[in-house]
Design an enzyme around this catalytic site. Structure first.
Site, PDB file in Angstrom:
ATOM      1  N   ASP A  10     -10.843   0.256   9.918  1.00 23.02           N
ATOM      2  CA  ASP A  10     -10.394   1.557  10.445  1.00 23.02           C
ATOM      3  C   ASP A  10     -10.628   2.634   9.370  1.00 23.02           C
ATOM      4  O   ASP A  10      -9.677   3.194   8.832  1.00 23.02           O
ATOM      5  CB  ASP A  10      -8.903   1.488  10.852  1.00 23.02           C
ATOM      6  CG  ASP A  10      -7.962   1.101   9.704  1.00 23.02           C
ATOM      7  OD1 ASP A  10      -8.423   0.444   8.734  1.00 23.02           O
ATOM      8  OD2 ASP A  10      -6.769   1.455   9.766  1.00 23.02           O
ATOM      9  N   HIS A 240      -5.712  -1.785  -1.492  1.00 24.24           N
ATOM     10  CA  HIS A 240      -5.386  -2.776  -0.458  1.00 24.24           C
ATOM     11  C   HIS A 240      -6.649  -3.452   0.098  1.00 24.24           C
ATOM     12  O   HIS A 240      -6.845  -4.656  -0.036  1.00 24.24           O
ATOM     13  CB  HIS A 240      -4.614  -2.112   0.674  1.00 24.24           C
ATOM     14  CG  HIS A 240      -3.385  -1.400   0.216  1.00 24.24           C
ATOM     15  ND1 HIS A 240      -2.302  -2.051  -0.305  1.00 24.24           N
ATOM     16  CD2 HIS A 240      -3.074  -0.069   0.180  1.00 24.24           C
ATOM     17  CE1 HIS A 240      -1.366  -1.174  -0.617  1.00 24.24           C
ATOM     18  NE2 HIS A 240      -1.819   0.042  -0.340  1.00 24.24           N
TER      19      HIS A 240
HETATM   20  C1  BDR Z   1      -3.486  -0.844   4.937  1.00 22.82           C
HETATM   21  O1  BDR Z   1      -3.120   0.258   5.768  1.00 22.82           O
HETATM   22  C2  BDR Z   1      -4.144   1.220   5.777  1.00 22.82           C
HETATM   23  O2  BDR Z   1      -3.594   2.488   5.590  1.00 22.82           O
HETATM   24  C3  BDR Z   1      -5.088   0.857   4.674  1.00 22.82           C
HETATM   25  O3  BDR Z   1      -6.411   1.201   5.007  1.00 22.82           O
HETATM   26  C4  BDR Z   1      -4.925  -0.618   4.524  1.00 22.82           C
HETATM   27  O4  BDR Z   1      -5.762  -1.323   5.399  1.00 22.82           O
HETATM   28  C5  BDR Z   1      -2.513  -0.931   3.767  1.00 22.82           C
HETATM   29  O5  BDR Z   1      -1.229  -1.173   4.231  1.00 22.82           O
HETATM   30 CA    CA Z   2      -7.703  -0.232   6.447  1.00 21.50          CA
END
Ligand code: BDR
Ligand code: CA
Length: 307
Positions: A10, A240
């Site tokens: 995403d 992340h």
């Molecule tokens: C996840 O949430 C999204 O905002 C980031 O892209 C990542 O995949 C982290 O909690």
């Molecule tokens: Ca993400």
């Protein structure tokens, strides 16, 4: 030999970092992207995925995914974290390419069959497409080499609510379904990604080494770190999605525990990932420890080689 990889994404600032990592690491053969809502809408996610690939000069298929969660209503995108278009203040050009005609769940099922036992799928957004692929083909997860999910939190608390990590929160029913019926799953959640923190200095140096793509990452990271500073939790941003990508090629940098998992799907604790020995599912390899310095080194050394 390089691993065959599909990223379900995403994009999203840290998604863009993860994608650039995937194309920079010779240990990865990136064969496609599939898109999902979360940081942006699914339509924006497809456009952003095509934009990133075209900017990087990479020609691989993009398959558009589902537009809303399995059972919940669609959420507004997380524009305060990733900007209204997904990449902070970075301007996005309209890509020339288009998504393939198959939807992401169909495409994932097809690819898992075509590369049986060899394909790693790395979802770094809500798990809607992955759960739908498992609906279409109960053998979907068994056909994969590994399913490496960025999401969840066993002991680190949440990042979108006090208890929920964002990707699981945005489609808890999909995650719960996958934990009960899936297999070959590794979870790279906040227990480890909250420990892989990078300050602005890392990204400034990257921009000097890789002026175009690293420069983009640096610009996006500024916006992302601004958000993290308002939360006041870290000196920099959490890596992340890049951490999940690095787990795909270097699982030895992580310590795991086996847990059967379930997800709370309603109420104040919606999106919380629970270790649940009564779950019917197969145990998930939950990452609980990480060599954060090695993960950061691997990320920046590889991405620095890009244009
Ligand atoms: C996840 O949430 C999204 O905002 C980031 O892209 C990542 O995949 C982290 O909690
Ligand atoms: Ca993400």
């Amino acid at each position: 030999m390089a691993i065959k990889l599909i990223i379900d994404t995403d994009p999203g600032i840290d998604d863009a970092m993860a994608l650039f990592y995937a194309i920079s690491d010779p240990g990865i053969e990136l064969i496609a992207l599939t898109t999902v809502f979360g940081n942006v809408t699914t339509t924006q996610a497809t456009r952003n995925a095509l934009f990133l690939l075209e900017t990087a000069g990479i020609d691989i298929p993009v398959s558009e995914g589902l537009h809303k969660p399995r059972e919940l209503l669609a959420y507004p995108p997380s524009s305060h974290v990733h900007g209204t278009e997904g990449f902070g203040n970075l301007l996005i050009e309209q890509p020339k390419g288009q998504a393939v005609s198959e939807s992401a769940p169909e495409f994932l099922v097809e690819m898992a069959r075509a590369h049986k036992g060899e394909l790693v799928v790395c979802p770094i957004g809500p798990l809607t497409n992955i759960a739908a692929a498992l609906d279409l083909d109960p053998e979907f997860c068994n056909n994969l080499k590994r399913l490496v999910i960025m999401g969840g939190s066993l002991r680190a608390g949440g990042n979108i609510t006090p208890v929920a990590e964002a990707n699981i929160y945005h489609d808890p029913h999909a995650a719960d379904f996958l934990f009960r019926h899936g297999s070959n799953i590794t979870l790279v959640g906040l227990d480890v990604t909250n420990r892989v923190i990078c300050s602005r200095d890392y990204f400034r140096k990257l921009a000097e080494q890789s002026p175009i793509l690293g420069g983009m990452v640096n610009q996006m990271a500024d916006f992302y770190i601004d958000f993290y500073e308002t939360v006041g939790k870290f000196e920099g941003c959490g890596m992340h999605d890049p951490s999940a990508l690095i787990n795909c090629v270097a699982p030895d940098l992580f310590v795991t525990e086996d847990h059967k998992l379930s997800v709370i799907c309603c109420g104040e604790q919606s999106g919380e990932t629970i270790s649940d020995s009564s779950s019917v599912g197969e145990a998930v390899k939950v990452c609980v420890g990480v060599d954060a310095d090695a993960v950061k080194k691997k990320f920046f050394e590889n991405v620095a080689k890009l244009k």
